[in-house]
Design an enzyme around this catalytic site. Structure first.
Site, PDB file in Angstrom:
ATOM      1  N   ASP A  16      57.353  63.372  20.358  1.00  0.00           N
ATOM      2  CA  ASP A  16      58.475  64.047  20.505  1.00  0.00           C
ATOM      3  C   ASP A  16      59.424  63.862  19.276  1.00  0.00           C
ATOM      4  OD1 ASP A  16      58.924  61.574  21.512  1.00  0.00           O
ATOM      5  OD2 ASP A  16      60.738  62.466  22.449  1.00  0.00           O
ATOM      6  N   GLU A  17      60.218  65.086  18.973  1.00  0.00           N
ATOM      7  CA  GLU A  17      61.438  65.058  18.110  1.00  0.00           C
ATOM      8  C   GLU A  17      61.148  64.593  16.756  1.00  0.00           C
ATOM      9  OE1 GLU A  17      64.951  65.275  21.265  1.00  0.00           O
ATOM     10  OE2 GLU A  17      64.079  63.326  21.103  1.00  0.00           O
TER      11      GLU A  17
HETATM   12  C1  ACM Z   1      62.360  64.221  25.103  1.00  0.00           C
HETATM   13  O1  ACM Z   1      63.236  64.278  26.110  1.00  0.00           O
HETATM   14  N1  ACM Z   1      62.495  63.854  23.968  1.00  0.00           N
HETATM   15  C2  ACM Z   1      60.645  64.005  25.578  1.00  0.00           C
END
Ligand code: ACM
Length: 530
Positions: free
Chosen positions: A344-345
């Site tokens: 993620d991110e």
């Molecule tokens: C997330 O909340 N960055 C998966």
């Protein structure tokens, strides 16, 4: 699935019971208030609750007969009842053909196989309590349902002292036939931002078991800390694990300690899902080993809460040797089939770099014998059908991955993120995905929560609890409860039978039990706490 029943089935809600089958030849007895209240104490709501008359009397003479492989669940029940009635907990004996009246019997019934390994039937009559299941998980859930029908005071540690002359405890007669809607009923703890001790994690596992949750996802590495010993890369914990958000001392689990969490969870039919977030959220690793950085310079430890600034050097071959070491060591001590790679991110890589990285890590995870899970950013990459997407971003959908046959865990932040505030006055928690009241966390259908994701592709529900603003287990409990119980019901109970007005009454009835457990739950004004 549906159970075959010889009698009318009453689906009871707080407001009423509706008949789903032809009426009985003999009229139903008028339900006693005690029995009504029994159905109201159950969270998650079982599939079928059929009322009966009378009650079973628990006494100091009550014995529990169980056949293998169900004796562990029998002992769980015996431990729960403990010394409430006398000098010793109820005895657990091998099942016999004719157990005496007044006993609890836990036994196998293969006809329940069609309903799945987590299905059970609990029948309480004046002369017997019977729990039948095809597999140990089902028997365990039958015990958890019975537990919710026992006096809440049984949960209170001080009751484990011997007592004398305790009057029999009545348990209302009822037939419950039950199985879950979804196989994935999860919770996530972020032990990277703020570390939790082994005992604190085990307490969360206990609370999950009470609500029939079966997956505990541990977020074991992030920018602020690395929390699991990797024997081939010791700096990860000795250095990378030495702090946390706000500069506290952090901490980590040795592999032996992690194994003890895995075993404790397995004893409660909970599978541990380890997550090592990558290629971003990796500052703790980048601080521990300079060679993981493209410039070969170790990053300073980080105790803030910004995201998106870190990334492994995806162009270096040695990065993949590092990842293989991590996956290999964690896979070897994780009996469950999953390995969560985060994903993620990631703001520091180009989309082609990101895609190539995820696909290569997917191969590593597969080679080490695990199924890859990733946050929903992985949806556009070439996923194996066995890989799993955890959907978290409210304004996106992983629909493009459906053609690949992958399954989706629903953790939409605006419903399922337990670190969002309940309302503007909640002193801890975040608001980026909105305010998540108890009703908001309850009142949605996981089967239709993401556009273009059919219910058949939904594996279940998970409530992540990020810990940027949480200092300890008291904070964890306050944000998790009651919303984790709401998510547990969204994952377990049939959508058609789930009604907020009914749930809030049953939730209110948890007050005494949760108080006896010492749970620091949020007494939401949305609920009439009994
Ligand atoms: C997330 O909340 N960055 C998966």
């Amino acid at each position: 699935m549906r159970f075959r029943l010889s009698a009318a089935i009453l689906i009871c809600s707080a407001a009423a019971c509706t008949s789903k089958a032809p009426p009985r030849v003999t009229p139903m007895p008028t339900p006693s208030p005690q029995i009504e209240s029994a159905a109201l104490t159950l969270v998650p709501l079982p599939q079928h609750v059929e009322r009966a008359t009378g009650s079973f009397q628990f006494t100091s003479a009550t014995m529990i007969y169980a056949e293998e492989p169900f004796t562990a669940s029998a002992r769980f029940l015996s431990d729960l009842i403990g010394l409430a009635f006398g000098a010793q907990p109820p005895r657990v004996e091998r099942a016999v053909t004719e157990p005496p009246d007044g006993s609890v019997v836990i036994r196998r019934s293969s006809p329940l196989r069609a309903a799945g390994g987590e299905a059970y039937e609990l029948q309480i009559s004046p002369n017997r309590i019977s729990i039948v299941a095809d597999e140990p998980a089902g028997a365990f859930y039958g015990v958890q349902t019975l537990r919710q029908l026992l006096p809440p005071a049984f949960e209170y540690e001080a009751l484990r002292a011997p007592r004398r002359n305790v009057p029999p405890v009545p348990v209302p007669a009822v037939l419950i036939q039950d199985s879950p809607r979804f196989p994935w009923r999860g919770a996530m703890l972020d032990v990277a931002r703020h570390f939790l001790t082994i005992d604190e994690v085990k307490r969360y596992i206990d609370l999950m078991a009470l609500h029939k949750l079966n997956r505990l996802h541990l977020h074991l590495a992030d920018d602020q800390g690395w929390r699991i010993e990797i024997k081939s890369r010791p700096n990860l914990t000795t250095y990378g694990g030495s702090t946390e958000v706000g500069g506290g001392p952090g901490g980590f689990y040795t592999q032996e300690q992690y194994a003890s969490i895995v075993q404790y969870a397995a004893d409660r039919f909970i599978t541990i899902v380890p997550e090592i977030d990558m290629p971003g959220h990796t500052n703790a690793a980048l601080a521990s080993y300079p060679e993981l950085n493209c410039d070969g310079v170790a990053r300073p430890l980080f105790t803030g809460t910004e995201v998106g600034f870190s990334a492994l050097c995806v162009e270096k071959e040695s990065t993949y040797t590092f990842i293989d070491d991590i996956v290999r060591e964690i896979a070897a001590i994780t009996p469950g089939p999953y390995f969560h790679i985060g994903g993620d991110e990631v703001k520091m890589l180009t989309p082609p770099q990101y895609q190539a990285f995820i696909e290569r890590v997917q191969t590593i995870v597969q080679t080490r014998g695990k199924q890859m899970i990733g946050w929903d950013e992985i949806a556009p990459t070439n996923l194996l059908p066995s890989s799993i997407i955890q959907h978290w971003r409210p304004k996106t959908t992983p629909a493009e991955a459906m053609a690949k046959g992958v399954k989706v865990i629903m953790s939409v932040a605006s419903r399922a993120y337990l670190d969002m505030k309940y309302d503007a006055a909640t002193p801890i928690g975040l608001t980026w995905a909105g305010i998540v009241s108890v009703k908001t966390s309850y009142d949605w259908d996981p089967g239709t929560a993401a556009e273009g994701v059919p219910e058949a592709s939904v594996l279940g529900v998970e409530g992540p609890l990020w810990s940027e603003t949480l200092a300890n287990i008291r904070d964890v409990e306050h944000l998790a409860f009651p919303r984790l119980a709401a998510l547990a019901e969204a994952a377990w109970s049939a959508q058609a039978s789930r009604k907020w007005e009914d749930f809030r009454v049953r939730l209110g009835a948890q007050n005494a039990r949760w108080t006896a457990l010492g749970l620091n739950f949020y007494r939401s004004p949305e609920i009439d706490w009994k």
